[in-house]
Design a protein around this motif. Structure first.
Motif, PDB file in Angstrom:
ATOM      1  N   LEU A 134       0.469  -1.275   0.354  1.00  0.00           N
ATOM      2  CA  LEU A 134      -0.051   0.100   0.631  1.00  0.00           C
ATOM      3  C   LEU A 134       1.228   1.466  -0.003  1.00  0.00           C
ATOM      4  CD1 LEU A 134      -2.920   1.748   0.276  1.00  0.00           C
ATOM      5  CD2 LEU A 134      -2.570   1.563   2.513  1.00  0.00           C
ATOM      6  N   ALA A 135       1.447   2.174  -1.529  1.00  0.00           N
ATOM      7  CA  ALA A 135       1.353   2.908  -1.301  1.00  0.00           C
ATOM      8  C   ALA A 135       0.876   4.600  -1.575  1.00  0.00           C
ATOM      9  CB  ALA A 135       2.485   2.576  -2.837  1.00  0.00           C
ATOM     10  N   PRO A 136       0.578   5.265   0.008  1.00  0.00           N
ATOM     11  CA  PRO A 136       0.337   6.736   0.220  1.00  0.00           C
ATOM     12  C   PRO A 136       1.519   7.479  -1.309  1.00  0.00           C
ATOM     13  CG  PRO A 136       1.374   5.915   1.916  1.00  0.00           C
ATOM     14  CD  PRO A 136       1.898   4.675   0.967  1.00  0.00           C
ATOM     15  N   VAL A 137       0.323   8.085  -1.867  1.00  0.00           N
ATOM     16  CA  VAL A 137       0.135   9.085  -3.055  1.00  0.00           C
ATOM     17  C   VAL A 137      -0.096  10.078  -2.666  1.00  0.00           C
ATOM     18  CG1 VAL A 137      -0.533   9.434  -5.675  1.00  0.00           C
ATOM     19  CG2 VAL A 137      -0.092   7.023  -4.485  1.00  0.00           C
ATOM     20  N   TRP A 138      -1.357  10.601  -2.702  1.00  0.00           N
ATOM     21  CA  TRP A 138      -1.428  12.099  -2.106  1.00  0.00           C
ATOM     22  C   TRP A 138      -2.818  11.848  -0.584  1.00  0.00           C
ATOM     23  CZ3 TRP A 138       0.914  16.047  -3.928  1.00  0.00           C
ATOM     24  CH2 TRP A 138       0.460  17.450  -4.460  1.00  0.00           C
ATOM     25  N   GLU A 139      -2.301  12.876   0.035  1.00  0.00           N
ATOM     26  CA  GLU A 139      -3.782  13.320   0.845  1.00  0.00           C
ATOM     27  C   GLU A 139      -4.096  11.881   1.524  1.00  0.00           C
ATOM     28  OE1 GLU A 139      -7.106  16.808   1.415  1.00  0.00           O
ATOM     29  OE2 GLU A 139      -5.756  16.437  -0.307  1.00  0.00           O
ATOM     30  N   ASP A 140      -5.809  11.706   0.497  1.00  0.00           N
ATOM     31  CA  ASP A 140      -6.418  10.873   0.941  1.00  0.00           C
ATOM     32  C   ASP A 140      -6.147   9.386  -0.204  1.00  0.00           C
ATOM     33  OD1 ASP A 140      -8.417  11.582  -0.368  1.00  0.00           O
ATOM     34  OD2 ASP A 140      -9.753  11.767   0.774  1.00  0.00           O
ATOM     35  N   LEU A 141      -5.605   9.557  -0.472  1.00  0.00           N
ATOM     36  CA  LEU A 141      -5.375   7.954  -2.082  1.00  0.00           C
ATOM     37  C   LEU A 141      -3.902   7.454  -1.609  1.00  0.00           C
ATOM     38  CD1 LEU A 141      -5.998   7.643  -4.453  1.00  0.00           C
ATOM     39  CD2 LEU A 141      -4.747   9.216  -5.672  1.00  0.00           C
TER      40      LEU A 141
ATOM     41  N   ALA B  33      -5.623   3.733   9.163  1.00  0.00           N
ATOM     42  CA  ALA B  33      -4.727   4.770  10.732  1.00  0.00           C
ATOM     43  C   ALA B  33      -4.193   5.170   9.514  1.00  0.00           C
ATOM     44  CB  ALA B  33      -3.499   3.170  10.862  1.00  0.00           C
ATOM     45  N   LEU B  34      -3.888   5.049   8.083  1.00  0.00           N
ATOM     46  CA  LEU B  34      -3.219   6.538   7.746  1.00  0.00           C
ATOM     47  C   LEU B  34      -3.933   7.914   6.987  1.00  0.00           C
ATOM     48  CD1 LEU B  34      -0.868   3.939   5.633  1.00  0.00           C
ATOM     49  CD2 LEU B  34      -0.115   5.645   7.184  1.00  0.00           C
ATOM     50  N   HIS B  35      -5.755   7.415   7.288  1.00  0.00           N
ATOM     51  CA  HIS B  35      -6.275   8.098   7.048  1.00  0.00           C
ATOM     52  C   HIS B  35      -6.194   8.334   4.763  1.00  0.00           C
ATOM     53  CE1 HIS B  35      -6.718  10.911  10.439  1.00  0.00           C
ATOM     54  NE2 HIS B  35      -6.925   9.023  11.569  1.00  0.00           N
ATOM     55  N   ILE B  36      -6.491   6.718   4.862  1.00  0.00           N
ATOM     56  CA  ILE B  36      -6.217   6.675   3.567  1.00  0.00           C
ATOM     57  C   ILE B  36      -7.929   6.295   3.070  1.00  0.00           C
ATOM     58  CG2 ILE B  36      -6.037   4.905   1.450  1.00  0.00           C
ATOM     59  CD1 ILE B  36      -3.123   5.392   2.633  1.00  0.00           C
ATOM     60  N   ARG B  37      -8.848   6.951   2.766  1.00  0.00           N
ATOM     61  CA  ARG B  37      -9.893   6.830   1.972  1.00  0.00           C
ATOM     62  C   ARG B  37     -10.454   6.997   0.802  1.00  0.00           C
ATOM     63  NH1 ARG B  37     -13.381  10.505   0.110  1.00  0.00           N
ATOM     64  NH2 ARG B  37     -12.868  12.864   0.402  1.00  0.00           N
ATOM     65  N   ARG B  38      -9.320   6.818  -0.367  1.00  0.00           N
ATOM     66  CA  ARG B  38      -9.839   6.247  -1.405  1.00  0.00           C
ATOM     67  C   ARG B  38      -8.510   5.515  -2.322  1.00  0.00           C
ATOM     68  NH1 ARG B  38      -9.288  10.867  -4.771  1.00  0.00           N
ATOM     69  NH2 ARG B  38      -7.819  11.629  -3.629  1.00  0.00           N
TER      70      ARG B  38
END
Length: 161
Positions: free
Chosen positions: A62-69, A100-105
């Motif tokens: 899972l790679a965080p990309v941007w804000e909530d993405l 935990a990372l606040h990723i929603r998309r």
């Protein structure tokens, strides 16, 4: 029959096995390759399934990309172990990090559209992912005219505060 093997966060000792697994699939055209140095630098993003013999049976990041993405990427299951639920297990493990990372998309660029559709993802236009395009895709040899991956997307809804 699903294998009931443990899913855990990857560690540095897993990287060479993950790299070999990813490289094998990349050579078959099933995903884009990842450099060994990239895997060492991003090992914290990865989950693995460890087979009883100690080898990595599957991995995914899972790679965080941007804000909530976030992006589900580098998903691979050993060829002889496919269709036993291991891919689903590592994707679900990655998804467990989203709250935990606040990723929603979440999205993925994939050749395995049917697999992701079974997990609730929908096909979208790659143009809907400008952060991905301008950070990673522009560096790919297949960009822009030869990209044959399909973008899939899942909205996880509002995060809980």
């Amino acid at each position: 029959m699903a294998y009931d093997w443990p899913v855990r966060k990857a560690h540095m000792d897993d990287v060479k096995d993950m790299h070999a697994l990813l490289l094998d699939c990349a050579q078959k055209g099933l995903l884009l390759p990842r450099a060994l140095i990239f895997l060492y630098g991003h090992v914290r993003n990865f989950w693995v399934v460890e087979a009883p013999d100690g080898r990595i049976a599957a991995c995914c990041a899972l790679a965080p990309v941007w804000e909530d993405l976030g992006e589900i990427c580098s998903l691979v299951v050993r060829e002889e172990l496919r269709r036993h639920g291991l891919g689903r297990k590592v994707v679900e493990a990655c998804m467990s990090d989203c709250e935990a990372l606040h990723i929603r998309r979440v999205f993925s660029l994939t050749y395995q559209v049917v697999f992701f559709s079974r997990l609730g993802y929908e096909i979208i236009d790659k143009g809907a992912l400008p952060q991905k395009i301008w950070s990673d895709c522009v560096h790919c040899a297949k960009y822009p005219d030869c990209c044959d991956e399909t973008a899939v997307f899942k909205d996880l809804g509002s995060r809980k505060e």
